[in-house]
Design a protein around this motif. Structure first.
Motif, PDB file in Angstrom:
ATOM      1  N   VAL A 105       0.852  -1.191   0.000  1.00 49.79           N
ATOM      2  CA  VAL A 105       0.000   0.000   0.000  1.00 49.79           C
ATOM      3  C   VAL A 105       0.885   1.238   0.000  1.00 49.79           C
ATOM      4  O   VAL A 105       1.967   1.236   0.586  1.00 49.79           O
ATOM      5  N   PHE A 107       1.053   5.273   0.997  1.00 48.73           N
ATOM      6  CA  PHE A 107       0.460   6.369   1.766  1.00 48.73           C
ATOM      7  C   PHE A 107       1.017   7.657   1.170  1.00 48.73           C
ATOM      8  O   PHE A 107       2.102   8.104   1.516  1.00 48.73           O
ATOM      9  N   SER A 130      -2.610  -0.532  -3.938  1.00 53.67           N
ATOM     10  CA  SER A 130      -3.551   0.169  -3.078  1.00 53.67           C
ATOM     11  C   SER A 130      -2.918   1.460  -2.561  1.00 53.67           C
ATOM     12  O   SER A 130      -1.697   1.550  -2.401  1.00 53.67           O
ATOM     13  N   TYR A 131      -3.756   2.448  -2.260  1.00 52.70           N
ATOM     14  CA  TYR A 131      -3.233   3.713  -1.747  1.00 52.70           C
ATOM     15  C   TYR A 131      -4.262   4.385  -0.859  1.00 52.70           C
ATOM     16  O   TYR A 131      -5.472   4.184  -0.993  1.00 52.70           O
ATOM     17  N   VAL A 132      -3.772   5.198   0.061  1.00 57.17           N
ATOM     18  CA  VAL A 132      -4.609   5.942   0.989  1.00 57.17           C
ATOM     19  C   VAL A 132      -5.200   7.156   0.263  1.00 57.17           C
ATOM     20  O   VAL A 132      -4.508   7.849  -0.474  1.00 57.17           O
ATOM     21  N   GLY A 309     -11.199   7.444   1.844  1.00 62.64           N
ATOM     22  CA  GLY A 309     -10.149   7.646   2.831  1.00 62.64           C
ATOM     23  C   GLY A 309     -10.463   8.798   3.756  1.00 62.64           C
ATOM     24  O   GLY A 309     -11.185   8.637   4.742  1.00 62.64           O
ATOM     25  N   LEU A 358      -6.613   4.522   8.241  1.00 63.30           N
ATOM     26  CA  LEU A 358      -6.481   4.947   6.846  1.00 63.30           C
ATOM     27  C   LEU A 358      -5.776   3.882   6.005  1.00 63.30           C
ATOM     28  O   LEU A 358      -6.176   3.611   4.860  1.00 63.30           O
ATOM     29  N   ILE A 359      -4.748   3.264   6.564  1.00 63.32           N
ATOM     30  CA  ILE A 359      -4.064   2.190   5.833  1.00 63.32           C
ATOM     31  C   ILE A 359      -4.994   1.000   5.675  1.00 63.32           C
ATOM     32  O   ILE A 359      -5.059   0.373   4.604  1.00 63.32           O
ATOM     33  N   ALA A 362      -7.428   1.598   2.904  1.00 63.86           N
ATOM     34  CA  ALA A 362      -6.780   1.454   1.593  1.00 63.86           C
ATOM     35  C   ALA A 362      -6.587  -0.004   1.217  1.00 63.86           C
ATOM     36  O   ALA A 362      -6.815  -0.405   0.077  1.00 63.86           O
TER      37      ALA A 362
END
Length: 370
Positions: A105, A107, A130-132, A309, A358-359, A362
């Protein structure tokens, strides 16, 4: 479920004028993230757009004695690459390419253009990681103060009077552009349309000051927005996506008061440099009814853009009891002392827990159309 900790790429710096703010944000996250739950990989982006692997030392990026940090070391260039099964971080050297392992992921602690405006989000979608934070469309609309207002008007929100001056309009006939602003009542706030952290913003009290203020904003962004000042309190609310099909969450509202007479509005210095210039009140001194109303409006604003998010939604609360939406920030300031984390701490989610959540959001969210 495996015992392997998710590997989190902390991405910060960037090409925008908010480069240093992003570095300060990264310092806060590095210091507070739960190392027992996550492995972190700090990657910085220089002002020229080069990606480089960095040491995991929050002190390197903290705001020390007023000096703004900057990423200049490019001795460990890296890039993301994908295959059908994973996304990897690759080290690029004269001797070849080395796979530094899987990234689970990202951030992205980037503010402003080329980070918060959908461009980075599109790249992360392309490499399948994946991303925040919000996706491409919500990030792009949320970054552009013009299209943001159009979207919010379409969703039924009240917005303040404004004029937009594009680069071609200014170059073709600046006098006509200035004349359009005559319908607005002073004071005016002249802003780069696609910038944040109050960079390039000027408060204008008379027509004689307007042209110079527009040129200041144009130094940050060739597209400028001129907003009529609103009489009202500035109230903000943090928004956090719900897990799965759960409802979007809103924090208690907060209010920023500029305490130092040397700052005529909540500018960059008041936000990040002068620690005595502003004061946060949270929960804001509002009636129970008004508090509930702004929380519902903040959720509505976030959901109307298909936000994901986190976001911070800013409003003006007028003496008549009206809520006028100012803007949404899809990657708000995220240092421990920033408005967004402080509001959530007052609501019951502390900084480290907020990072975890938040993580987790995501990692739960799929890449691609959703």
């Amino acid at each position: 479920m495996t015992d392997k900790k998710p590997r989190v790429l902390l991405l910060f710096g960037g090409r925008s004028s908010e480069h240093s703010v992003s570095c300060v944000t990264a310092a806060g996250v590095m210091k507070s993230i739960d190392k027992d739950r996550f492995d972190i990989v700090p990657v910085g982006i220089t002002r020229q757009g080069q990606w480089t692997l960095l040491e995991e030392d929050p002190q390197d990026w903290a705001l020390n004695t007023g000096k703004l940090p900057e990423i200049t070391d490019v001795s460990h260039p890296v890039q993301l690459a994908s295959d059908p099964s994973r996304t990897s971080l690759l080290s690029l050297t004269d001797s070849g390419v080395t796979d530094l392992g899987t990234i689970d992921v990202v951030f992205p602690l980037l503010h402003g253009p080329f980070g918060e405006d959908g461009s980075l989000q599109g790249m992360l979608e392309m490499v399948g990681v994946s991303y925040v934070g919000s996706g491409i469309a919500a990030s792009a609309i949320g970054m552009d103060k013009h299209f943001m207002k159009v979207a919010f008007e379409g969703a039924g929100f009240k917005v303040g009077p404004y004029e937009v001056i594009t680069n071609k309009q200014w170059l073709r006939d600046s006098e006509a552009a200035l004349a359009r602003c005559e319908r607005l009542q002073y004071p005016l706030f002249v802003k780069p349309t696609r910038a944040g952290s109050s960079v390039g913003i000027t408060k204008v009290d008379s027509p004689s000051e307007l042209r110079a203020a527009i040129e200041v904003a144009r130094a940050e962004d060739p597209k400028v927005i001129v907003e009529q000042g609103i009489i009202g309190r500035e109230i903000e609310c943090g928004v956090l996506e719900g897990r799965g099909s759960d409802q979007t969450r809103a924090s208690f509202p907060g209010e920023v008061a500029v305490a130092d007479s040397g700052h005529t509005f909540y500018d960059f210095e008041a936000k990040y440099v002068d620690g005595t210039a502003s004061k946060l009140s949270c929960p804001a001194d509002l009636s129970e009814e008004a508090t509930q109303e702004i929380r519902e409006l903040a959720v509505k604003a976030f959901d109307s853009l298909d936000g994901e998010g986190l976001s911070r939604v800013d409003f003006f609360y007028t003496p008549e009891g009206d809520w006028i939406i100012n803007e949404i920030n899809t990657m708000p300031g995220f240092t421990p002392s920033s408005m967004y984390p402080q509001m959530w701490a007052k609501t019951g989610i502390e900084y480290r827990e907020l990072i975890d959540e938040l993580i987790g959001l995501a990692l739960d969210r799929k890449i691609g159309l959703r």
